[in-house]
Design an enzyme around this catalytic site. Structure first.
Site, PDB file in Angstrom:
ATOM      1  N   CYS A 113       6.578 -18.698  -7.404  1.00  0.00           N
ATOM      2  CA  CYS A 113       6.297 -19.920  -8.222  1.00  0.00           C
ATOM      3  C   CYS A 113       6.673 -20.976  -7.646  1.00  0.00           C
ATOM      4  O   CYS A 113       7.631 -21.121  -6.687  1.00  0.00           O
ATOM      5  CB  CYS A 113       7.109 -19.857  -9.603  1.00  0.00           C
TER       6      CYS A 113
ATOM      7  N   ARG B 169       3.309 -19.740  -2.822  1.00  0.00           N
ATOM      8  CA  ARG B 169       4.467 -19.061  -3.459  1.00  0.00           C
ATOM      9  C   ARG B 169       4.047 -18.253  -4.781  1.00  0.00           C
ATOM     10  O   ARG B 169       4.835 -17.377  -5.320  1.00  0.00           O
ATOM     11  CB  ARG B 169       5.537 -20.167  -3.918  1.00  0.00           C
TER      12      ARG B 169
ATOM     13  N   TRP C 288       3.787 -17.042  -9.943  1.00  0.00           N
ATOM     14  CA  TRP C 288       3.574 -15.671  -9.702  1.00  0.00           C
ATOM     15  C   TRP C 288       4.266 -14.984 -10.988  1.00  0.00           C
ATOM     16  O   TRP C 288       5.654 -15.110 -11.207  1.00  0.00           O
ATOM     17  CB  TRP C 288       4.466 -15.336  -8.246  1.00  0.00           C
TER      18      TRP C 288
ATOM     19  N   ASN D 126      10.974 -21.491 -12.299  1.00  0.00           N
ATOM     20  CA  ASN D 126      11.024 -20.319 -11.223  1.00  0.00           C
ATOM     21  C   ASN D 126      12.028 -19.491 -11.239  1.00  0.00           C
ATOM     22  O   ASN D 126      13.389 -19.993 -11.405  1.00  0.00           O
ATOM     23  CB  ASN D 126      10.902 -21.106  -9.866  1.00  0.00           C
ATOM     24  N   GLY D 127      12.108 -18.494 -11.365  1.00  0.00           N
ATOM     25  CA  GLY D 127      13.211 -17.461 -11.489  1.00  0.00           C
ATOM     26  C   GLY D 127      13.031 -16.297 -12.721  1.00  0.00           C
ATOM     27  O   GLY D 127      11.741 -16.522 -13.153  1.00  0.00           O
TER      28      GLY D 127
ATOM     29  N   GLU E  97       5.272  -2.414  11.144  1.00  0.00           N
ATOM     30  CA  GLU E  97       4.760  -3.859  11.036  1.00  0.00           C
ATOM     31  C   GLU E  97       3.488  -3.873  10.923  1.00  0.00           C
ATOM     32  O   GLU E  97       2.861  -4.449   9.908  1.00  0.00           O
ATOM     33  CB  GLU E  97       5.424  -4.659  11.767  1.00  0.00           C
TER      34      GLU E  97
ATOM     35  N   LYS F 234       1.268  -4.973   7.713  1.00  0.00           N
ATOM     36  CA  LYS F 234       0.028  -6.200   7.955  1.00  0.00           C
ATOM     37  C   LYS F 234      -1.101  -5.688   7.284  1.00  0.00           C
ATOM     38  O   LYS F 234      -1.934  -6.348   6.614  1.00  0.00           O
ATOM     39  CB  LYS F 234       0.027  -6.321   9.280  1.00  0.00           C
TER      40      LYS F 234
ATOM     41  N   GLU G 117      -1.183  -5.160   3.421  1.00  0.00           N
ATOM     42  CA  GLU G 117      -1.104  -6.198   2.381  1.00  0.00           C
ATOM     43  C   GLU G 117      -2.156  -7.341   2.466  1.00  0.00           C
ATOM     44  O   GLU G 117      -2.567  -8.058   1.369  1.00  0.00           O
ATOM     45  CB  GLU G 117       0.289  -7.174   2.852  1.00  0.00           C
TER      46      GLU G 117
ATOM     47  N   HIS H   9       6.799  17.002  10.797  1.00  0.00           N
ATOM     48  CA  HIS H   9       7.910  17.466   9.912  1.00  0.00           C
ATOM     49  C   HIS H   9       7.005  17.199   8.506  1.00  0.00           C
ATOM     50  O   HIS H   9       7.802  17.382   7.376  1.00  0.00           O
ATOM     51  CB  HIS H   9       9.131  16.618   9.932  1.00  0.00           C
TER      52      HIS H   9
ATOM     53  N   LYS I 175       4.583 -15.529  -0.959  1.00  0.00           N
ATOM     54  CA  LYS I 175       5.497 -15.774   0.292  1.00  0.00           C
ATOM     55  C   LYS I 175       7.237 -15.593   0.151  1.00  0.00           C
ATOM     56  O   LYS I 175       7.626 -15.070   0.962  1.00  0.00           O
ATOM     57  CB  LYS I 175       5.111 -16.963   1.177  1.00  0.00           C
TER      58      LYS I 175
HETATM   59  O1  M6R Z   1      11.232 -14.927   3.557  1.00  0.00           O
HETATM   60  P1  M6R Z   1      11.614 -13.454   3.918  1.00  0.00           P
HETATM   61  O2  M6R Z   1      11.542 -13.131   5.647  1.00  0.00           O
HETATM   62  O3  M6R Z   1      12.826 -13.028   3.593  1.00  0.00           O
HETATM   63  O4  M6R Z   1      10.606 -12.513   3.353  1.00  0.00           O
HETATM   64  C1  M6R Z   1      10.672 -11.282   3.330  1.00  0.00           C
HETATM   65  C2  M6R Z   1       9.339 -10.533   3.012  1.00  0.00           C
HETATM   66  O5  M6R Z   1       9.464 -10.766   1.692  1.00  0.00           O
HETATM   67  C3  M6R Z   1       8.177 -10.892   3.947  1.00  0.00           C
HETATM   68  O6  M6R Z   1       8.702 -10.485   5.181  1.00  0.00           O
HETATM   69  C4  M6R Z   1       7.068  -9.958   3.578  1.00  0.00           C
HETATM   70  O7  M6R Z   1       7.229  -8.889   3.702  1.00  0.00           O
HETATM   71  C5  M6R Z   1       5.872 -10.503   4.182  1.00  0.00           C
HETATM   72  N1  M6R Z   1       4.572 -10.896   3.314  1.00  0.00           N
HETATM   73  C6  M6R Z   1       5.173  -9.683   5.121  1.00  0.00           C
HETATM   74  O8  M6R Z   1       4.092 -10.252   5.943  1.00  0.00           O
END
Ligand code: M6R
Length: 638
Positions: free
Chosen positions: A2, A27, A74, A100-101, A509, A513, A516, A532, A633
């Protein structure tokens, strides 16, 4: 999650709020709204969906005011529709809030309000009702010594005069959970009142205009001198100034700082997407992380790796006998490289933990345990809380973050900034590569502090790291090949990423990527784990992306590649100059990266083709790369 922005004292404040929301949209982007104040009442427009829906609505219904408050959401409580969008009003329409929260006790608070109708299903709306109730209540002239926090709050207002700050103080004393709140009232039309607990809120004042926002990104077009409100603080913002108080109403001081980047850094600068721009910024970002790290402590002495921001004396590290790395998502993968670096150079055992798990168990932590909390934003609630859990047990905490002045940075004993510049795309790219570099620096620094790495070695390794930006430029030049590979594979049902040693965090990673931003099913496994269980999923048509650089695990990777290929998978191998000749006969496609200047710097290079591959797959599938569905984010709720 948010985004909040409030502006008071600016002609056409709504335009400023919309512009700020545009920068905060990363956000959360499932609905947005704006409210303006005026002694005659509040005017509210809010819409489900992206910010463009709100701006279209505002064109048909322009709002003109010098005080405005906006929110991009969000969703946590209640589906993302017009009703649940913020701002929320009290029943009389005289008070509006954005939040926000999560208000954890919202149901209890609703029940305490009695037979009242709520317009939304959110946890937030109740706060507007409670503030309106406080404003309507007759205030006591003085508070007795035995007064409750709520009564004390009211006592600061002149008897009988509704005071918005006092009313908000009274209400936040009843809230449980996390909140960044901004409140406006029709009866006090030039005032924004804000309150913060475990969610970020930034204040600024420039040229007779007062601002508040969730993130400096929304304020940078106005000023780079800002202040972060601290937990338990509230503020009254008017065009004339900012008054900050604590929950008892006593004057308080927020954390003031200067933002070290400018508006241009937060623009797309001709790229189609922020993600693509940020991928291409990696050579410079990595160079900035490495800048000025090697210095002679005194004339005539050999140069040493110096991490001045750490604020912890190097000698302190000789007492450390265990390290925990806490992080979430992409930052966790950087932490996995950090484990390899610290164990290699410093010889200290390292556990890498998902922060949301660490905080709810009983980790063995003491003053000899070093905790490294990694977070791009520095506002991820799980990482902040995990670090606090460790500090409670007197463990020193180092924050590795990109955001100067963030909560994690402020709370930690020491901090190492990655200096990557603002990262706007939800999918993290340059923040990740610079976090890896930060981890490598920390590993080397601990090794140096413990006398395990000689000065000459430190200088040699840093000189090798300095070659990483040029190597990154070579990798970025492979973009055309990656676009072709994406063309070939963008319709596969399932992709597995496999790797060993430093290739494993990159496999993880790469899978994150791809899923997401393209919504394709993707998983990652240590290559040796495939037989396994996971190899049962392989069938003709599966894609396996294998991280196979030259190095001590290359032979094992070749065996694992053969195993999946024998079962019908197509293999895309990411090799290095020293490994690809041997890979050609085992893989359907081979991408050749330059040999990294140091084996532990390899992940910084090998993740880049996976970022570009995911980017091209997502764009070919027509997905919204910068704002993928269901994500935000900065994850400020648990
Ligand atoms: O701000 P942060 O690095 O703590 O965020 C952690 C994750 O939310 C962040 O890395 C998330 O996995 C990304 N969207 C990945 O691309």
């Amino acid at each position: 999650m948010c985004g909040i922005i409030g502006i008071t004292g600016q002609a056409a404040a709504v335009d400023g709020v919309v512009s700020g929301l545009r920068r905060l949209e990363y956000r959360g982007y499932d609905s947005a709204g704006v409210v303006t104040t005026d002694p005659k009442g509040l005017r509210l427009v809010k819409r489900a969906g992206k910010l463009d829906n709100l701006t279209a609505a505002l064109e048909g219904q322009p709002l003109s005011a010098s005080t405005a408050l906006g929110h991009t959401r969000w969703a946590t409580h209640g589906e993302p529709n017009d009703r649940n969008a913020h701002p929320h009003l009290d029943p009389s329409g005289r008070v509006a809030i954005v939040h926000n929260g999560i208000i954890e006790n919202y149901q209890t608070l609703k029940a305490e309000l009695g037979d009242v109708r709520f317009a939304s299903e959110t946890d937030s709306e109740v706060v507007a009702h409670l503030i309106a109730e406080e404003l309507a209540a007759p205030a006591p002239a003085t508070a007795p010594a035995t007064a409750t926090a709520a009564e004390r709050a009211m006592s600061t207002a002149e008897a009988g005069t509704p005071d918005l700050l006092a009313a908000v103080r009274a209400v936040v004393a009843r809230l449980e959970g996390a909140y960044a709140l901004c409140v406006v009232a029709a009866d006090d039309p030039e005032t924004l009142v804000v309150a913060k607990h475990e969610a970020p809120l930034i204040l600024a004042q420039a040229d007779g205009v007062g601002y508040c926002a969730s993130d400096v990104a929304a304020l940078i077009e106005h000023t780079n001198e800002v202040a972060a409100l601290l937990d338990g603080q509230l503020a009254r913002i008017t065009p004339d100034g900012v008054e900050v108080v604590d929950v008892d109403g006593a004057p308080a001081t927020p954390h003031a700082y200067t933002v070290d980047w400018d508006l241009a850094a937060a623009e797309k600068q001709g790229y189609d997407h922020f993600m693509l721009k940020e991928i291409h910024e990696q050579p410079q970002a990595v160079a900035d992380t490495l800048l000025d790290r090697l210095n002679a402590p005194a004339p005539g002495l050999p140069p040493r790796l110096q991490l001045d921001e750490l604020r912890i004396d190097e000698g302190e590290f000789s007492r450390i006998d265990k390290v925990f790395i806490l992080a979430c998502g992409t930052s966790l993968h950087a932490g996995m490289v950090g484990k390899l670096a610290i164990e290699h150079w410093a010889g200290i055992p390292v556990d890498v933990e998902v922060a949301s798990e660490f905080r709810y168990r009983d980790p063995i932590v003491d003053p000899h345990t070093l905790v490294i909390a990694i977070s791009q934003s520095g506002e991820t609630i799980d990482t902040i809380a995990g670090a606090a859990h460790a500090r409670d047990q007197r463990a020193p905490v180092i924050a590795l973050t990109n955001v100067v002045g963030s909560t994690l940075a402020r709370d930690a004993d020491g901090v190492l900034y990655t200096h990557a510049g603002p990262e706007v795309a939800v999918a993290s790219t340059k923040a990740f590569t610079t976090q890896i570099v930060g981890c490598l620096l920390l590993g080397l620094y601990l090794g140096q502090a413990r006398g395990r790495v000689y000065s000459s070695e430190v200088a040699d390794i840093l000189e090798r790291f300095d070659r990483v930006p040029d190597a990154l430029r070579e990798v970025l030049a492979l973009d055309g090949q990656l676009r072709e590979l994406a063309q070939r594979y963008h319709d596969v049902d399932s992709t597995m990423f496999i790797g060993r040693h430093a290739g494993l965090p990159i496999a993880m990673e790469g899978a994150l990527k791809l899923k997401e931003i393209s919504y394709l099913h993707a998983e990652a496994f240590p290559a040796g784990e495939m037989k396994h269980g996971p190899i049962a999923l392989i069938e003709p048509g599966s894609l396996v992306v294998a991280l196979a650089p030259a190095g001590h695990v290359f032979g094992k990777m070749v065996s694992n590649i053969q195993e999946v290929r024998a079962r019908g998978a197509s293999v895309l191998a990411i090799g290095t100059a020293g490994s690809t000749a041997a890979l050609v006969e085992h893989a359907d496609d081979v991408l050749t990266l330059p040999e990294p200047p140091h084996e532990l710097a390899g992940p910084v290079l090998s993740v880049v083709p996976l970022q570009l591959f995911s980017y091209h797959v997502a764009t070919l599938r027509g997905e919204d790369v910068d704002q993928p569905r269901n994500l935000a984010k900065t994850v400020t709720v648990e």
